[in-house]
Design an enzyme around this catalytic site. Structure first.
Site, short mmCIF file in Angstrom:
data_model
loop_
_atom_site.label_atom_id
_atom_site.label_comp_id
_atom_site.label_asym_id
_atom_site.label_seq_id
_atom_site.Cartn_x
_atom_site.Cartn_y
_atom_site.Cartn_z
N GLY A 93 3.24 -15.64 7.44
CA GLY A 93 2.66 -15.20 8.71
C GLY A 93 3.71 -14.75 9.72
O GLY A 93 4.91 -15.04 9.57
N TYR B 89 29.42 36.18 -4.39
CA TYR B 89 29.84 34.78 -4.29
C TYR B 89 31.28 34.71 -3.78
O TYR B 89 32.19 35.27 -4.40
CB TYR B 89 29.75 34.07 -5.65
N ALA C 58 29.11 45.07 -2.74
CA ALA C 58 28.00 44.38 -3.41
C ALA C 58 28.44 43.84 -4.76
O ALA C 58 29.17 44.50 -5.48
CB ALA C 58 26.84 45.34 -3.59
N ARG D 68 0.80 -1.22 0.00
CA ARG D 68 0.00 0.00 0.00
C ARG D 68 0.84 1.28 0.00
O ARG D 68 0.31 2.37 -0.18
CB ARG D 68 -0.97 0.00 1.19
C1 UD1 Z 1 -0.48 -8.57 13.40
C2 UD1 Z 1 -0.99 -9.39 14.57
C3 UD1 Z 1 -2.18 -8.69 15.21
C4 UD1 Z 1 -1.80 -7.30 15.62
C5 UD1 Z 1 -1.21 -6.53 14.47
C6 UD1 Z 1 -0.67 -5.21 14.93
C7 UD1 Z 1 -0.49 -11.68 13.97
C8 UD1 Z 1 -1.03 -12.94 13.43
N1 UD1 Z 1 -1.36 -10.69 14.06
O1 UD1 Z 1 -1.51 -8.46 12.45
O2 UD1 Z 1 -2.62 -9.42 16.34
O3 UD1 Z 1 -2.95 -6.62 16.15
O4 UD1 Z 1 -0.13 -7.28 13.88
O5 UD1 Z 1 -0.28 -4.46 13.83
O6 UD1 Z 1 0.67 -11.62 14.34
N2 UD1 Z 1 5.44 -9.90 8.71
C9 UD1 Z 1 6.51 -10.65 8.29
N3 UD1 Z 1 6.29 -11.84 7.68
C10 UD1 Z 1 5.07 -12.35 7.49
C11 UD1 Z 1 3.96 -11.58 7.92
C12 UD1 Z 1 4.17 -10.36 8.54
O7 UD1 Z 1 7.67 -10.23 8.45
O8 UD1 Z 1 4.98 -13.46 6.96
C13 UD1 Z 1 5.68 -8.62 9.35
C14 UD1 Z 1 5.14 -7.47 8.53
O9 UD1 Z 1 6.17 -6.92 7.71
C15 UD1 Z 1 4.74 -6.47 9.60
C16 UD1 Z 1 4.43 -7.33 10.80
O10 UD1 Z 1 5.00 -8.60 10.55
O11 UD1 Z 1 5.80 -5.61 9.95
C17 UD1 Z 1 2.94 -7.47 11.05
O12 UD1 Z 1 2.32 -7.99 9.91
P1 UD1 Z 1 0.91 -7.47 9.42
O13 UD1 Z 1 0.46 -8.29 8.29
O14 UD1 Z 1 0.95 -6.00 9.29
O15 UD1 Z 1 0.03 -7.71 10.72
P2 UD1 Z 1 -1.20 -8.63 10.87
O16 UD1 Z 1 -0.83 -10.03 10.58
O17 UD1 Z 1 -2.33 -8.04 10.14
#
Ligand code: UD1
Ligand code: CA
Length: 453
Positions: free
Chosen positions: A78, A363, A377, A15
């Site tokens: 995740g 300058y 000047a 985004r």
């Molecule tokens: C996550 C939490 C949620 C919390 C929220 C806060 C989980 C499952 N959920 O949500 O409870 O309220 O953050 O913002 O943990 N990232 C990785 N690898 C991945 C997935 C994510 O490095 O495979 C990193 C992203 O870059 C980001 C952070 O983890 O910096 C959080 O990921 P994002 O997808 O924003 O959060 P949610 O999973 O929606």
């Protein structure tokens, strides 16, 4: 226990609509994730594991000066899966602080609070209550104890009413973390390995799970798009303005100042609107900065006025100088006590001696100018022949008349005078007058032209 950190930064940041990895987008000229790395070194993290997925080259070059274990998460399965990538670096008896790379305003005091809470329990979670918790993981409690985190997409309508949410920042021991990560599955609405499932596992083992909270919710706000980035930038700048004012600086409008680096100030400093400070800037006592000035990496002495619209970069200014309006001090500019630089004067690699003045349209490059010398000047030091740069030495008490070109290499002795409109190509000795311009010719009986019909 030694503190290890895991920073999650493998998400794409779609985004942001950018070719720059999200966590490198800057707040106050510094990558978001660098704010977090700096906070981590302040809380004493002994090792930092950065889980990354995209833009490895950009990340590694932007963060090269940090001590980081780089943990590649090739596929984003995740947050739990992300933390697994750091497991080989984590010892059982570490305390592991897990953070996200896109929450740049997290305060050291908040992290310390989380560390304190962990000393009384097995797993410490940073949570916050939000009016609109949509999309976030909800904190499930049994009285004082937290028992689970349910992701928004997996939550029941009743659970979605819960306002307390998971910020994504938590702390637990290495041995617990590794055991729980080993049990994670992805049987959920997003088919992801949720880090948040470890909370339920901890609770089932009878572990004590306690929460800490940030001072304000904005501290734990994440950045997903450029609107949020701008919002956090504003918040950061408000904080900086507050710090400055509390330290005794008059800030004419705290909503119109930007500090992108470190600003050190003496007593009774006054800053008018729309000024930008970059890098490391030090201001002495009784310094007044007019509106719309930009100061980058410079040192400014006491009792000084910098008039509006002036720019200083890599410059050193001693006491009681005046600068501007519309002055430009480029790298290597040095003004000694009481020197004056006025409007539309540009300096580069030049020292202006004590009490020396260049008040208008000038300058000065690669020049050394002595005490109490007056530069008229429209004076130009012609320091460049198109290929090479040359130096100009101007002594003390010299008077350079207006509209003078001094062709370097050049030397004007102490007390010398240069007639206005001169092109100086030869050395001028002490106390000599040099005039190098076409002689004036007066023509008597001149009749003006008349209009042709
Ligand atoms: C996550 C939490 C949620 C919390 C929220 C806060 C989980 C499952 N959920 O949500 O409870 O309220 O953050 O913002 O943990 N990232 C990785 N690898 C991945 C997935 C994510 O490095 O495979 C990193 C992203 O870059 C980001 C952070 O983890 O910096 C959080 O990921 P994002 O997808 O924003 O959060 P949610 O999973 O929606
Ligand atoms: Ca997600």
């Amino acid at each position: 226990m030694p503190l290890s950190a895991v920073v999650l930064a493998a998400g794409k940041g779609t985004r942001m609509k950018s070719s720059l990895p999200k966590v490198l987008h800057p707040i106050a000229n510094k990558p978001m994730v660098q704010h977090i790395l700096d906070a981590l070194s302040e809380v004493g993290a002994e090792q930092i594991n950065l889980v990354y997925g995209h833009g490895a080259d950009q990340l590694q070059s932007a963060l090269a000066h940090n001590q980081i274990n780089w943990c590649l998460q090739a596929e984003q399965l995740g947050t739990g899966h992300a933390v697994m990538q750091a497991v080989p670096n984590i010892s059982d008896n570490d305390d592991v602080l897990i953070l996200v790379g896109d929450v740049p305003l997290i305060q050291v005091s908040t992290l310390n609070r989380l560390i304190e809470v962990k000393q009384q329990c097995d797993l410490a979670l940073l949570t916050v209550e939000l009016d609109d918790p949509t999309g976030l993981g909800r904190i499930i409690r049994d009285g004082d104890n937290i028992t689970a985190i349910i992701e928004h997409k997996d939550a029941t309508d009743e659970q979605r009413e819960i306002k307390e949410i998971n910020t994504g920042i938590m702390l637990m021991s290495g041995i617990d973390l590794k055991r729980w990560l080993g049990q994670l599955g992805n049987d959920n609405a997003q088919q992801e390995y949720y880090l948040t499932d470890v909370i339920g596992m901890a609770s089932e083992e009878g572990k004590r799970i306690q929460a800490a909270h940030p001072d304000t919710p904005i501290e734990v706000e994440g950045v997903n798009n450029r609107l949020q980035l701008a919002r956090l930038e504003c918040e950061y700048q408000h904080r900086k303005a507050d710090e400055l004012m509390l330290s005794g600086v008059t800030v004419k409008d705290p909503y119109r100042i930007d500090v992108r680096g470190t600003l050190e100030t003496g007593t009774d400093v006054e800053i008018d609107v729309n000024c930008i400070f970059e890098g490391t800037v030090k201001l002495g006592n009784n310094v007044t900065i007019g509106a719309n000035c930009i100061l980058k990496d410079c040192v400014v002495g006491d009792n000084k006025r910098i008039e509006p619209f002036s720019m200083l970069e890599d410059a050193e200014v001693a006491d009681a100088c005046t600068i501007g309006p519309y002055a430009r001090l480029r790298p290597g500019s040095k003004m000694l006590d009481g020197a004056k630089v006025g409007n539309f004067v540009e300096m580069k690699k030049t020292t202006l001696g004590k009490g020396a003045k260049a008040n208008h349209l000038t300058y000065l490059g690669d020049a050394n100018i002595g005490e109490n010398t007056n530069i008229g000047a429209g004076t130009i030091t012609c320091n460049y022949d198109g290929v090479n740069k040359f130096k100009t030495e101007i002594g003390s008490n010299v008077f350079v008349g207006s509209n003078t070109a001094i062709v370097a290499p050049a030397k004007l002795g102490d007390g010398s005078t240069i007639g206005a409109g001169s092109v100086v190509t030869k050395e001028v000795d002490t106390d000599e007058l040099a005039i190098a311009r076409a002689k004036q010719r007066n023509i008597k009986g001149w009749t003006r032209p008349t209009k042709l019909s």
